[in-house]
Design an enzyme around this catalytic site. Structure first.
Site, mmCIF file in Angstrom:
data_model
loop_
_atom_site.group_PDB
_atom_site.id
_atom_site.type_symbol
_atom_site.label_atom_id
_atom_site.label_comp_id
_atom_site.label_asym_id
_atom_site.label_seq_id
_atom_site.Cartn_x
_atom_site.Cartn_y
_atom_site.Cartn_z
ATOM 1 N N ASN A 1 4.121 -5.980 14.719
ATOM 2 C CA ASN A 1 3.018 -5.900 13.748
ATOM 3 C C ASN A 1 1.716 -6.498 14.284
ATOM 4 O OD1 ASN A 1 3.794 -4.474 11.477
ATOM 5 N ND2 ASN A 1 4.810 -6.217 10.536
ATOM 6 N N ASP B 1 7.055 -0.882 7.849
ATOM 7 C CA ASP B 1 7.993 -1.744 7.117
ATOM 8 C C ASP B 1 9.095 -0.891 6.494
ATOM 9 O OD1 ASP B 1 6.112 -3.705 7.738
ATOM 10 O OD2 ASP B 1 5.006 -3.277 5.897
HETATM 11 O O1 CKP Z 1 2.800 -2.099 9.701
HETATM 12 P P1 CKP Z 1 2.765 -1.731 8.261
HETATM 13 O O2 CKP Z 1 1.702 -0.703 7.932
HETATM 14 O O3 CKP Z 1 4.103 -1.281 7.751
HETATM 15 O O4 CKP Z 1 2.401 -3.080 7.496
HETATM 16 C C1 CKP Z 1 1.635 -3.147 6.329
HETATM 17 C C2 CKP Z 1 1.482 -4.560 5.809
HETATM 18 O O5 CKP Z 1 1.332 -7.481 5.815
HETATM 19 C C3 CKP Z 1 0.540 -4.627 4.608
HETATM 20 O O6 CKP Z 1 1.267 -4.613 3.397
HETATM 21 C C4 CKP Z 1 -0.263 -5.902 4.821
HETATM 22 O O7 CKP Z 1 -0.240 -6.790 3.756
HETATM 23 C C5 CKP Z 1 0.312 -6.528 6.096
HETATM 24 O O8 CKP Z 1 0.915 -5.431 6.797
HETATM 25 C C6 CKP Z 1 -0.788 -7.230 6.874
HETATM 26 O O9 CKP Z 1 -0.850 -8.469 6.828
HETATM 27 O O10 CKP Z 1 -1.593 -6.510 7.504
HETATM 28 MG MG MG Z 2 4.002 -2.377 11.349
#
Ligand code: CKP
Ligand code: MG
Length: 312
Positions: free
Chosen positions: A165, A257
């Protein structure tokens, strides 16, 4: 618990109309956080999952805890910080292909998580510990919290799943690379997107990257290649598992996710690696069809309806 995860969840405001956010006066309120999206995804697929976090002693913090609890996730290790606020973020949808997020999370309650939040007993009973590269980016104490959880997992042979991430807004390129590679090398299962793997290792090509991550110690690497699907790599095998095509992507945030939830759910249900990757792809694909980070996460029945294939 089948799985325990650790991370920050924020209140998410999304403009009710698309376009530059400076012109938008009305927003819908929802929630988002990679680790709780993952946890909710697993809970919807019938698994027992716990989420470790910290929220402010404020209205948003209270809303957040009841929301995640309401989705069937164990929140007994979510603590409340009396002197810091719950984080907030905004999602600007200029077009469906051009989405930006803006964080108001610096100094948030979750960024003040510290190793004392980690209870050995809670982690040692799980089958998997899930870590994302966002948590160690939040602060030094969050970095230490994540490593303490991994130390416990390793001591008790709990498998460590790592989703890098990469969030370039949260830290410098050098520090991100250093910490993420360190975490890759402490994990059993690594789930990067292709651009994340390129960022971490500066190489190109799924095969080279997948094999490189294996040499750092992972037993299983799943490299996501967007709408094309995902490769998986083990010591003696690798292959591309194609994804099912989605006609209209509405909002891709949260798809990674969803992928992780579907994939780990497959492993927990005793599917083969290939079948689990296919379930991950299908889950991620469904998430992109809905506005919001977690809203589209499917139940088993919804997965079956989407794939029309009893094997997934
Ligand atoms: O990698 P993804 O698009 O699945 O992640 C999205 C999430 O936690 C989003 O809900 C956001 O709150 C976060 O990634 C972040 O901190 O960027
Ligand atoms: Mg991700």
């Amino acid at each position: 618990m089948d799985v325990v995860t650790i991370g920050e969840t924020m209140v998410l405001f999304t403009p009710i109309t698309n376009g530059p956010m400076r012109y938008v006066g009305q927003f819908t309120r929802s929630f988002g956080g990679s680790e709780s999206n993952f946890a909710i995804g697993l809970a919807r697929l019938g698994h027992k999952v716990g989420w470790i976090s910290r929220v402010g002693d404020d209205e948003f913090g209270r809303a957040l805890i009841s929301f995640v609890r309401g989705e069937g996730v164990d929140v007994s290790y979510v603590s409340v910080d009396e002197s810091a606020q719950t984080g907030v973020f905004f999602k600007e949808i200029k077009t469906e292909q051009n989405i930006s997020v803006y964080y108001y999370r610096s100094g948030s309650a979750a960024s003040r998580m510290s190793p004392d939040l980690i209870d050995e007993d809670y982690i040692k009973k799980a089958r998997y510990l899930h870590i994302s590269g966002i948590t160690p980016a939040l602060s030094d104490s969050c970095y230490e919290t994540v490593h303490k959880a991994i130390d416990i997992a390793k001591k008790h042979k709990v498998q460590v799943i790592f989703d890098p991430n990469v969030r370039r807004k949260l830290w410098s390129e050098e520090r991100a690379r250093e910490v993420l590679i360190e975490l890759v090398s402490r994990s059993d299962i690594v789930l990067p997107g292709i651009t994340e793997a390129e960022f971490m290792f500066g190489d190109k090509g799924p095969e080279l990257l997948g094999k490189k991550i294996l040499t750092l110690g992972a037993k299983l690497v799943v490299l996501k290649v967007g709408a094309k699907g995902a490769y998986y790599f083990t010591d003696d095998h690798h292959e591309l598992v194609p994804s099912i095509k989605v006609q209209h992507v509405v909002d891709p945030v949260g798809a990674g996710d969803g992928f992780a939830a579907g994939f780990i759910s497959g492993l927990l249900d005793g599917l083969t690696t290939r079948e689990s990757v296919a379930r991950g792809c299908a889950t991620g694909a469904i998430v992109t069809m809905y506005r919001g980070d977690f809203e589209g996460l499917p139940t088993k029945q919804e997965l079956l309806d989407f794939t029309s294939d009893k094997a997934v």
